[in-house]
Enzyme design. Structure first.
Site, PDB file in Angstrom:
ATOM      1  N   LYS A  63      -0.652   1.524  -7.010  1.00  0.00           N
ATOM      2  CA  LYS A  63      -1.054   0.891  -6.057  1.00  0.00           C
ATOM      3  C   LYS A  63      -0.389   2.307  -4.704  1.00  0.00           C
ATOM      4  O   LYS A  63      -0.312   1.962  -4.079  1.00  0.00           O
ATOM      5  CB  LYS A  63       0.282  -0.243  -5.726  1.00  0.00           C
ATOM      6  CG  LYS A  63       0.428  -1.345  -6.578  1.00  0.00           C
ATOM      7  CD  LYS A  63       1.208  -2.383  -6.576  1.00  0.00           C
ATOM      8  CE  LYS A  63       1.040  -3.150  -6.494  1.00  0.00           C
ATOM      9  NZ  LYS A  63       1.562  -4.428  -6.719  1.00  0.00           N
ATOM     10  N   PHE A  64       0.253   3.012  -5.121  1.00  0.00           N
ATOM     11  CA  PHE A  64       0.466   4.276  -4.407  1.00  0.00           C
ATOM     12  C   PHE A  64       0.484   6.006  -4.843  1.00  0.00           C
ATOM     13  O   PHE A  64       0.444   7.098  -4.672  1.00  0.00           O
ATOM     14  CB  PHE A  64       2.742   4.802  -4.875  1.00  0.00           C
ATOM     15  CG  PHE A  64       3.474   2.862  -4.224  1.00  0.00           C
ATOM     16  CD1 PHE A  64       2.867   2.454  -2.748  1.00  0.00           C
ATOM     17  CD2 PHE A  64       3.367   2.316  -5.470  1.00  0.00           C
ATOM     18  CE1 PHE A  64       3.761   0.999  -2.327  1.00  0.00           C
ATOM     19  CE2 PHE A  64       4.022   1.374  -4.703  1.00  0.00           C
ATOM     20  CZ  PHE A  64       3.851   0.672  -3.241  1.00  0.00           C
ATOM     21  N   ASP A 179       7.086   4.638 -20.308  1.00  0.00           N
ATOM     22  CA  ASP A 179       5.570   4.154 -20.644  1.00  0.00           C
ATOM     23  C   ASP A 179       4.634   4.836 -21.379  1.00  0.00           C
ATOM     24  O   ASP A 179       3.861   5.117 -21.216  1.00  0.00           O
ATOM     25  CB  ASP A 179       5.143   4.068 -19.277  1.00  0.00           C
ATOM     26  CG  ASP A 179       4.203   3.054 -19.057  1.00  0.00           C
ATOM     27  OD1 ASP A 179       4.719   1.554 -19.222  1.00  0.00           O
ATOM     28  OD2 ASP A 179       3.795   3.607 -18.052  1.00  0.00           O
TER      29      ASP A 179
END
Length: 408
Positions: A63-64, A179
């Protein structure tokens, strides 16, 4: 990390699926385990003055942030440029980018973590120039249907040892990745199969014994139970993800994935691991034991990265190679001296047994890849198990309560 600053990731949807000293006290640790000091000089000149962005497919997009392949003009070397927006939804997220740079600096001496080359800063974004891993993500091999494209068990063992070496280095320096998944494990080359590089430290945090860290972050299928329960995060949180990752690399199936996120979280919280007949055929007892030492609800019960590296499953292939060499050498010496009668009865018995074990292992691996596609009766099971196939989503960086909506 605040909700407005989710980690840049690669959203996908698939139907199928060396010891180092601890961090120096001089290194500042900001709020919520974020490092705030870096040594890498930040260049304010236009990025394109020094690098040529290669046209074509992006290496990754979130998204960024977006990752593009580029070439350094003065050297001709290839790199991966990660363009990251500094403001996201009206919030200044430069602090999170500085933290990611700091972690990469900390891991410079580790060959298992992607190397940071340079940092550029423009008005609206920062660019991290990273080592280019030509083999890409291990994701494709994890979900490959063809046997020649998928990882063999020996491949998984070698790559898992390297992943654990990298994770062990991070943990010794009090860094948790938070993650770990196939998207964030890259290969230096695809054919021949290269070495691994751990990437994307946007959700990583620094942990310490005197201060608890509680945050809801990670990718749904890989988050540990303590994340969902908003309990303290520790290095053991990464080890849960390693357990899930091992399962995925061996079977091509995501163990906790449900029809939706809520079912996935329920499976995780109840430790509802999928061990169907098809999946068990692809896991020998040593591999299953390895996974079970990690998929434990209580963090203190999970094996550490160092303990995992000593597990029999990861030692078996090395010991097998040693045994083979020990058996071959006496034979060569006997042929050179023409004294074949010097071979003992014990050696004669040992050699055939070893060969038989190797053949059995190869046979088992071959059958694993065939069983899910060649038998007609597996079709019904395939439809039933479709919810367990890969459905990677952008990780959520924060959440007030588990039942709510997640950022992806």
């Amino acid at each position: 990390m605040i909700p407005e600053c989710p980690r840049a990731g690669d959203t996908r949807s698939r139907t199928r699926f060396l010891r180092s000293p601890a961090a120096e006290p001089s290194q500042s640790r900001g709020v919520s385990g974020l490092l705030s000091e870096i040594k890498t000089p930040i260049t304010n000149e236009p990025f394109t003055d020094h690098y040529t962005i290669l046209p074509g497919k992006e290496l990754g997009r979130g998204k960024f942030a977006v990752v593009r392949k580029c070439v350094e003009k003065c050297t001709g070397h290839e790199y991966a440029a990660k363009f990251m927006r500094k403001r996201r939804k009206g919030q200044d997220c430069r602090t999170e980018i500085i933290h990611e740079i700091s972690v990469l600096e900390l891991a410079t001496v580790s060959s298992r973590v992607v190397n940071l080359h340079q940092v550029y800063e423009m008005a609206s974004e920062m660019v991290l120039v990273l080592e280019f891993a030509a083999g890409g993500e291990i994701f494709n091999q994890c979900v490959a249907d063809r046997e020649d494209e998928a990882f063999s068990e020996e491949d998984v063992k070698r790559l898992m040892r390297q992943i654990l070496e990298g994770v062990s280095f991070l943990h010794q320096n009090n860094i948790v990745h938070l993650d770990l998944k196939p998207q964030n494990i890259l290969l230096t080359s695809c054919s021949p199969l290269g070495d691994i590089k751990i990437v994307d430290f946007g959700l990583s945090r620094m942990v310490c014994s005197h201060q608890e860290l509680r945050e809801i972050m990670g990718t749904p299928e890989y988050v540990a139970p303590e994340i969902l329960n908003y309990e303290p995060i520790s290095t053991a949180t990464d080890m849960w993800s390693i357990g899930v990752l091992t399962y995925v690399m061996l079977t091509g199936i995501s163990p906790f994935l449900g029809e939706d996120k809520q079912e996935t979280f329920l499976n995780i919280s109840q430790l509802s691991v999928s061990y169907t007949e098809e999946e068990l055929q692809q896991l020998d007892q040593a591999a299953l034991s390895f996974i079970q030492t990690l998929l434990r609800k209580q963090p203190q019960d999970r094996a550490t990265a160092e303990q995992c590296l000593k597990h029999p499953w990861l030692q078996s292939s090395e010991s097998q190679e040693t045994q083979t060499v020990e058996q071959i050498l006496p034979v060569e010496e006997q042929e050179a001296s023409s004294t074949t009668s010097s071979t003992t009865a014990a050696e004669e018995e040992e050699r055939p047994v070893t060969e038989e074990l190797i053949v059995m292992a190869a046979y088992t691996l071959g059958q694993c890849r065939q069983s899910s596609t060649s038998e007609k009766e597996a079709l019904a099971a395939e439809q039933k198990a479709i919810s367990k196939r890969f459905k990677f989503e952008e990780p959520f960086s924060a959440l007030q309560e588990v039942p709510g909506e997640f950022i992806y």
